[in-house]
Design an enzyme around this catalytic site. Structure first.
Site: not given
Length: 367
Positions: A267, A181, A179, A142
């Site tokens: 996740d 996200h 991931d 991120h």
């Protein structure tokens, strides 16, 4: 097969900030007994413990690595950001961006995490190991060049990739980010470049809520080299594998990278607190099987993974073990203790048919 496993106990000591899950403590938000952000060291420490308990640890080439150098960091992050980060770290810690708290020595721990990713990638490209896994913490996908967010303080994979480019170890890199996200940091860094194919599979509008859309394909030289696959909440094993087969694998074979790099978050699992997906340990193992085969076909088996998210202390170790068993070709398994329960939660045939229609639309768009 030799699988390098790069880790350092010191990365587990990264911490800081007064959060109750994702909310800053204060007002009516009470501190939690277990404390802090979901991104904590136990998921990764328990993975190491499980590898040792099962015996798979003995089959991996385990090693550490030095911190990424200042020169390494400057290829991705501007001097003013590194200076501010180091100054605050030396003063005892703080928070530079969004949900990125750190304590004393946070700068050095982040540089160490980037250094583990750099060493893992370069060891594969130099032929020292066949594939590799970096147990990097804090995570990195991120982090923008000058703004940390989502628990990420330095862009670990981008730092590793740029180091490999600087050493002329490769010319084309494919990044697959599974991931849950969106990998907004990696996307931003490579959005206008054609030497890195950036693919992100993520839960739609999870985090960040305003990035990760199908239409975001890159700009300039990078047009077409950015692929976002936003997946609807509730998707599980079948949807993830179909997304890999319909979109990810064809893109890899068209791009023909020199190495495949995975931003490997767990996740999307059914037990994660920060997603609404239903992936299993076997889902991650089968996705690994696919990218491993692509690496064998396209780039002499060169495959590297960097650990990103995943917040179930119980389930992350079993997902990670399944991936590493597949990477290394080991016969040692750690049976999924929740397999029956999670399989029973998988979407119905009707839902999977709906997800398949969405994936078909995206496949048509990208083709």
């Amino acid at each position: 097969m030799t699988t390098g496993f790069f880790w350092d106990e010191r990365t587990f000591w990264h911490g800081g900030g007064n959060y109750a899950s994702m909310a800053p403590v204060g007002g009516l938000v009470q501190p939690m007994g277990a404390g802090g952000l979901p991104e904590n060291p136990e998921t990764k420490r328990r993975l190491v413990n499980l590898l040792r308990a099962s015996g798979l640890w003995e089959e991996l080439h385990t090693q550490g690595a030095p911190e990424a150098t200042h020169e390494d960091l400057l290829r991705v992050h501007p001097e003013h950001y590194l200076t501010e980060f180091k100054k605050l770290s030396d003063a005892g810690g703080g928070e530079l961006g969004l949900r990125t708290p750190f304590g004393p020595g946070g700068y050095e721990m982040a540089a160490l995490s980037a250094g583990l990713s750099k060493a893992a990638l370069c060891s594969v490209l130099k032929g020292e190991v066949e594939n590799s896994y970096a147990l990097s913490r804090p995570p990195g996908h991120h982090c923008l060049p000058d703004f940390p967010n989502g628990f990420c303080l330095m862009a670990n994979l981008a730092i590793a990739i740029e180091a490999a480019f600087a050493e002329k170890l490769c010319g084309r890199v494919a990044v697959i980010d599974w991931d849950v996200h969106h990998g907004n940091g990696t996307e931003a860094i490579y959005y206008e470049r054609d030497d890195v194919l950036a693919i992100s599979l993520h839960q739609e509008r999870n985090y960040p809520q305003d990035t990760g859309f199908v239409a975001d394909r890159g700009e300039g030289a990078g047009k077409g080299c950015n692929i976002n696959i936003p997946l609807p909440p509730g998707g599980g094993h079948v949807m993830y594998l179909e997304a890999m087969d319909r979109i990810v694998m064809p893109a890899l074979y068209q791009f023909k990278p020199d190495v495949i790099v995975i931003a490997n978050g767990y996740d999307a699992s059914a037990l994660d607190m920060l997603s609404r997906m239903l992936a299993t340990a076997n889902t991650f193992a089968q996705m690994t099987t696919r990218v491993k085969q692509a690496a064998n076909d396209l780039c002499n088996g060169r495959l590297m993974m960097a650990h990103e998210g995943g917040y179930s202390e119980l389930y992350v170790p079993f997902c990670g073990h399944a991936v590493l068993s597949e990477m290394s070709g080991s016969k040692i398994e750690a049976p999924d203790p929740l397999l029956s329960r999670v399989n029973g939660q998988q979407p119905s045939e009707r839902l999977n048919a709906f997800y398949s229609e969405l994936l078909a639309e995206m496949q048509e768009f990208f083709s």
